[in-house]
Write an enzyme that holds these catalytic residues in place. Sequence first.
Site, PDB file in Angstrom:
ATOM      1  N   LYS A  91       0.788  -1.324   0.001  1.00 20.45           N
ATOM      2  CA  LYS A  91      -0.045   0.022   0.084  1.00 20.45           C
ATOM      3  C   LYS A  91       0.809   1.203   0.057  1.00 20.45           C
ATOM      4  O   LYS A  91       0.392   2.246  -0.644  1.00 20.45           O
ATOM      5  CB  LYS A  91      -0.673  -0.030   1.101  1.00 20.45           C
ATOM      6  N   ASN A  99      -0.507   9.160  -3.424  1.00 20.38           N
ATOM      7  CA  ASN A  99      -0.682  10.584  -2.734  1.00 20.38           C
ATOM      8  C   ASN A  99       0.268  11.279  -2.779  1.00 20.38           C
ATOM      9  O   ASN A  99       0.035  12.412  -2.746  1.00 20.38           O
ATOM     10  CB  ASN A  99      -1.176   9.954  -1.353  1.00 20.38           C
ATOM     11  N   TYR A 145       7.629  -6.181  -1.553  1.00 16.56           N
ATOM     12  CA  TYR A 145       8.478  -4.801  -1.702  1.00 16.56           C
ATOM     13  C   TYR A 145       8.857  -4.231  -2.962  1.00 16.56           C
ATOM     14  O   TYR A 145       8.758  -3.356  -3.515  1.00 16.56           O
ATOM     15  CB  TYR A 145       9.657  -5.137  -0.619  1.00 16.56           C
ATOM     16  N   THR A 175      22.263   0.037   2.749  1.00 17.30           N
ATOM     17  CA  THR A 175      22.821   1.216   3.554  1.00 17.30           C
ATOM     18  C   THR A 175      22.626   0.838   5.157  1.00 17.30           C
ATOM     19  O   THR A 175      21.641   0.304   5.637  1.00 17.30           O
ATOM     20  CB  THR A 175      21.777   2.340   3.325  1.00 17.30           C
TER      21      THR A 175
END
Length: 309
Positions: A91, A99, A145, A175
Amino acid sequence: MRILITGGAGFIGSHMADHLIAEGHQVIAMDNLVTGDVKNIQHHRSNPNFEYIYHDVSNHIHVTGPLDWVLHFASPASPIDYLQLPIQTLKVGAMGTHNALGLAKAKGAKFVLTSTSEVYGDPLVHPQHEEYWGNVNPVGPRGVYDEAKRYAEALAMAYHRQHSIDVRIVRIFNTYGPRNRVNDGRVVPTFINQALHGEPITVFGEGQQTRSFQYVDDLVAGIRRLMEVPFNKPVNIGNPIELTILEFAKLILRLTNSRSEIIYRPLPQDDPKNRKPDISRAREVLGWEPRVPVEEGLQKTIAWYRELM
Ligand code: UDP
């Protein structure tokens, strides 16, 4: 500038916030604290140039006043996080990105999407350059993902082409650094904390899979540089120094002076066998390359975890 960072209380988002605040910009950090932590931003609490908004960006985003940039960093980003939060991960990559792009369009703001080396999946090309389209299992556990970020890239490019939004896409490779959650499950915090507590180091598989680790300050410098260069195609940001996970485990043991034993655990499904960024594009377009040597970055990170103990 006035800048919104979604995921602004997260590991990388909060470092980005520090950097931009230090330059004198106004930062709004938005986070639903699913994997972020207000501790990462509490040092800005009384700064008039800083604001924190508790919000899940998978729902409509409302920000009052003008914005120069929307930096969309919000997402679970560790394999165990997105295995536990598969639908939220999809989502935030899909609706959250929609958005955030809609907000950028409404405000006339520029947009940064933090994408990932996971868009290359278990890569068949090595090292990975940006023109490689990847090898992702859409229905595997990591697909939530990988596909969310691939969709996010497609959506960002659609907003660029259809609405002329000035988008920048950074593909972040592994990272590490301070504020990466202890129990986040990723290899750097896991090995360091196992070593510091004298617990066994859990190497998955035979440890022959490779990763290339960059220190968070290098990543922040790369993203900041990308904000200055009107380049709309994806750019890899990572440190090309490649280690096997077994070599990495031994390095952590040495740097922590730990006597932990190495134990072997099953390799998770679809775990990429090799990963190393080709950073020629970042070198050419941004004039950027990593500066922090792996041992130096790891020493700083180990010191931070020691403090936490
Ligand atoms: N890994 C490991 N032991 C751990 C955690 C991770 O051997 O306790 C391995 C994992 O299988 C992968 C690599 O370390 O090959 C990097 O894993 P991480 O979760 O940090 O991120 P990834 O690069 O897979 O997204």
